[in-house]
Design a protein around this motif. Structure first.
Motif, PDB file in Angstrom:
ATOM      1  N   PHE A  16      38.292   4.460  77.436  1.00 11.67           N
ATOM      2  CA  PHE A  16      37.717   3.758  78.572  1.00 11.67           C
ATOM      3  C   PHE A  16      38.062   2.286  78.500  1.00 11.67           C
ATOM      4  CE2 PHE A  16      34.095   1.337  80.376  1.00 11.67           C
ATOM      5  CZ  PHE A  16      34.263   1.720  81.703  1.00 11.67           C
ATOM      6  N   GLN A  17      38.558   1.743  79.587  1.00  8.90           N
ATOM      7  CA  GLN A  17      38.876   0.323  79.691  1.00  8.90           C
ATOM      8  C   GLN A  17      38.044  -0.263  80.825  1.00  8.90           C
ATOM      9  OE1 GLN A  17      40.917  -1.715  77.798  1.00  8.90           O
ATOM     10  NE2 GLN A  17      39.941  -3.259  79.029  1.00  8.90           N
ATOM     11  N   PRO A  18      36.945  -0.969  80.505  1.00 10.22           N
ATOM     12  CA  PRO A  18      36.107  -1.531  81.570  1.00 10.22           C
ATOM     13  C   PRO A  18      36.843  -2.626  82.335  1.00 10.22           C
ATOM     14  CG  PRO A  18      35.292  -2.217  79.417  1.00 10.22           C
ATOM     15  CD  PRO A  18      36.438  -1.290  79.175  1.00 10.22           C
ATOM     16  N   VAL A  19      36.492  -2.802  83.587  1.00 14.84           N
ATOM     17  CA  VAL A  19      37.061  -3.893  84.373  1.00 14.84           C
ATOM     18  C   VAL A  19      36.261  -5.159  84.091  1.00 14.84           C
ATOM     19  CG1 VAL A  19      37.991  -2.422  86.186  1.00 14.84           C
ATOM     20  CG2 VAL A  19      35.695  -3.338  86.419  1.00 14.84           C
ATOM     21  N   ARG A  20      36.879  -6.282  84.319  1.00 17.08           N
ATOM     22  CA  ARG A  20      36.233  -7.575  84.090  1.00 17.08           C
ATOM     23  C   ARG A  20      34.985  -7.691  84.960  1.00 17.08           C
ATOM     24  NH1 ARG A  20      39.678 -12.863  83.828  1.00 17.08           N
ATOM     25  NH2 ARG A  20      39.969 -11.936  81.800  1.00 17.08           N
ATOM     26  N   THR A  22      32.147  -6.052  84.604  1.00 16.07           N
ATOM     27  CA  THR A  22      31.234  -4.907  84.592  1.00 16.07           C
ATOM     28  C   THR A  22      30.298  -5.007  83.400  1.00 16.07           C
ATOM     29  OG1 THR A  22      31.080  -2.505  84.746  1.00 16.07           O
ATOM     30  CG2 THR A  22      32.729  -3.356  83.262  1.00 16.07           C
ATOM     31  N   SER A  23      29.126  -4.450  83.544  1.00  9.75           N
ATOM     32  CA  SER A  23      28.159  -4.495  82.446  1.00  9.75           C
ATOM     33  C   SER A  23      28.169  -3.196  81.638  1.00  9.75           C
ATOM     34  CB  SER A  23      26.757  -4.750  82.997  1.00  9.75           C
ATOM     35  OG  SER A  23      26.396  -3.717  83.897  1.00  9.75           O
ATOM     36  N   ILE A  24      29.087  -2.292  81.954  1.00 13.69           N
ATOM     37  CA  ILE A  24      29.195  -1.011  81.249  1.00 13.69           C
ATOM     38  C   ILE A  24      30.352  -1.113  80.266  1.00 13.69           C
ATOM     39  CG2 ILE A  24      29.623   1.466  81.495  1.00 13.69           C
ATOM     40  CD1 ILE A  24      27.043   0.601  82.854  1.00 13.69           C
ATOM     41  N   GLY A  25      30.098  -0.745  79.027  1.00 12.26           N
ATOM     42  CA  GLY A  25      31.147  -0.785  78.012  1.00 12.26           C
ATOM     43  C   GLY A  25      31.279   0.546  77.304  1.00 12.26           C
ATOM     44  N   THR A  26      32.160   0.584  76.349  1.00 12.42           N
ATOM     45  CA  THR A  26      32.418   1.811  75.598  1.00 12.42           C
ATOM     46  C   THR A  26      31.172   2.293  74.874  1.00 12.42           C
ATOM     47  OG1 THR A  26      34.716   1.138  75.342  1.00 12.42           O
ATOM     48  CG2 THR A  26      33.936   2.874  73.884  1.00 12.42           C
ATOM     49  N   ALA A  27      30.373   1.371  74.337  1.00 13.58           N
ATOM     50  CA  ALA A  27      29.143   1.775  73.640  1.00 13.58           C
ATOM     51  C   ALA A  27      28.178   2.458  74.598  1.00 13.58           C
ATOM     52  CB  ALA A  27      28.484   0.568  72.996  1.00 13.58           C
ATOM     53  N   ASP A  28      28.089   1.954  75.834  1.00 12.12           N
ATOM     54  CA  ASP A  28      27.228   2.587  76.841  1.00 12.12           C
ATOM     55  C   ASP A  28      27.693   4.007  77.141  1.00 12.12           C
ATOM     56  OD1 ASP A  28      25.584   0.220  77.429  1.00 12.12           O
ATOM     57  OD2 ASP A  28      27.438  -0.570  78.292  1.00 12.12           O
ATOM     58  N   LEU A  29      29.006   4.171  77.273  1.00  9.29           N
ATOM     59  CA  LEU A  29      29.536   5.510  77.544  1.00  9.29           C
ATOM     60  C   LEU A  29      29.333   6.434  76.346  1.00  9.29           C
ATOM     61  CD1 LEU A  29      32.794   4.772  79.528  1.00  9.29           C
ATOM     62  CD2 LEU A  29      30.670   5.739  80.362  1.00  9.29           C
ATOM     63  N   GLY A  30      29.410   5.884  75.150  1.00  7.66           N
ATOM     64  CA  GLY A  30      29.140   6.682  73.953  1.00  7.66           C
ATOM     65  C   GLY A  30      27.720   7.209  73.949  1.00  7.66           C
ATOM     66  N   GLY A  31      26.779   6.366  74.367  1.00  8.83           N
ATOM     67  CA  GLY A  31      25.389   6.801  74.471  1.00  8.83           C
ATOM     68  C   GLY A  31      25.218   7.879  75.523  1.00  8.83           C
ATOM     69  N   TYR A  32      25.915   7.719  76.644  1.00  4.25           N
ATOM     70  CA  TYR A  32      25.878   8.734  77.698  1.00  4.25           C
ATOM     71  C   TYR A  32      26.451  10.058  77.187  1.00  4.25           C
ATOM     72  CZ  TYR A  32      27.146  11.207  81.954  1.00  4.25           C
ATOM     73  OH  TYR A  32      27.301  12.165  82.919  1.00  4.25           O
ATOM     74  N   ALA A  33      27.591   9.980  76.509  1.00  7.33           N
ATOM     75  CA  ALA A  33      28.243  11.186  75.989  1.00  7.33           C
ATOM     76  C   ALA A  33      27.353  11.900  74.973  1.00  7.33           C
ATOM     77  CB  ALA A  33      29.588  10.836  75.353  1.00  7.33           C
ATOM     78  N   ALA A  34      26.587  11.139  74.212  1.00  7.93           N
ATOM     79  CA  ALA A  34      25.699  11.745  73.211  1.00  7.93           C
ATOM     80  C   ALA A  34      24.663  12.654  73.862  1.00  7.93           C
ATOM     81  CB  ALA A  34      25.009  10.665  72.392  1.00  7.93           C
ATOM     82  N   VAL A  44      29.258  17.286  72.915  1.00  6.02           N
ATOM     83  CA  VAL A  44      30.605  16.805  73.202  1.00  6.02           C
ATOM     84  C   VAL A  44      30.701  15.351  72.758  1.00  6.02           C
ATOM     85  CG1 VAL A  44      31.007  18.387  75.123  1.00  6.02           C
ATOM     86  CG2 VAL A  44      29.930  16.194  75.573  1.00  6.02           C
ATOM     87  N   ASN A  45      31.924  14.890  72.578  1.00  6.73           N
ATOM     88  CA  ASN A  45      32.109  13.483  72.207  1.00  6.73           C
ATOM     89  C   ASN A  45      32.629  12.703  73.417  1.00  6.73           C
ATOM     90  OD1 ASN A  45      34.931  13.859  72.351  1.00  6.73           O
ATOM     91  ND2 ASN A  45      35.022  14.476  70.201  1.00  6.73           N
ATOM     92  N   LEU A  46      32.804  11.423  73.246  1.00  9.71           N
ATOM     93  CA  LEU A  46      33.233  10.568  74.357  1.00  9.71           C
ATOM     94  C   LEU A  46      34.592  11.009  74.895  1.00  9.71           C
ATOM     95  CD1 LEU A  46      32.791   8.201  76.232  1.00  9.71           C
ATOM     96  CD2 LEU A  46      33.660   6.691  74.438  1.00  9.71           C
ATOM     97  N   SER A  47      35.497  11.374  74.018  1.00  7.73           N
ATOM     98  CA  SER A  47      36.814  11.829  74.462  1.00  7.73           C
ATOM     99  C   SER A  47      36.696  13.075  75.341  1.00  7.73           C
ATOM    100  CB  SER A  47      37.710  12.111  73.252  1.00  7.73           C
ATOM    101  OG  SER A  47      38.986  12.516  73.687  1.00  7.73           O
ATOM    102  N   ASP A  48      35.816  14.003  74.965  1.00 12.38           N
ATOM    103  CA  ASP A  48      35.582  15.200  75.779  1.00 12.38           C
ATOM    104  C   ASP A  48      35.087  14.818  77.176  1.00 12.38           C
ATOM    105  OD1 ASP A  48      36.187  16.914  73.612  1.00 12.38           O
ATOM    106  OD2 ASP A  48      34.075  17.032  73.010  1.00 12.38           O
ATOM    107  N   VAL A  49      34.133  13.892  77.227  1.00  9.54           N
ATOM    108  CA  VAL A  49      33.552  13.468  78.507  1.00  9.54           C
ATOM    109  C   VAL A  49      34.605  12.777  79.368  1.00  9.54           C
ATOM    110  CG1 VAL A  49      31.849  11.944  79.584  1.00  9.54           C
ATOM    111  CG2 VAL A  49      31.204  13.330  77.614  1.00  9.54           C
ATOM    112  N   LEU A  50      35.390  11.877  78.776  1.00  9.54           N
ATOM    113  CA  LEU A  50      36.424  11.187  79.534  1.00  9.54           C
ATOM    114  C   LEU A  50      37.480  12.158  80.037  1.00  9.54           C
ATOM    115  CD1 LEU A  50      36.862   7.935  77.409  1.00  9.54           C
ATOM    116  CD2 LEU A  50      35.624   8.207  79.569  1.00  9.54           C
TER     117      LEU A  50
END
Length: 68
Positions: A16-20, A22-34, A44-50
């Motif tokens: 995941f590459q956030p745009v300039r 944005t308040s969402i980052g890779t750590a946020d997506l990791g929490g979502y994936a968890a 599933v892991n973050l790679s699975d979700v992406l």
């Protein structure tokens, strides 16, 4: 997209590459994936979700093209 807001890209290396600005980052997506589960209930892991998001986007694009 997060609702109507563009938050970033999923790269060809399934990262995941956030745009300039944005308040969402890779750590946020990791929490979502968890909190996500596969259809069979397995975690599933973050790679699975992406990867699933990429497939969902590609399918939506095919359906949109077929409808046009």
């Amino acid at each position: 997209m997060l609702g109507e807001h563009f938050i970033g890209y999923i790269t060809s290396t399934v990262r995941f590459q956030p745009v300039r600005g944005t308040s969402i980052g890779t750590a946020d997506l990791g929490g979502y994936a968890a909190g996500c589960r596969a259809a069979n209930g397995r975690t599933v892991n973050l790679s699975d979700v992406l990867s699933a998001l990429v497939r969902e986007y590609q399918i939506a694009q095919r359906h949109a093209a077929a409808a046009a």
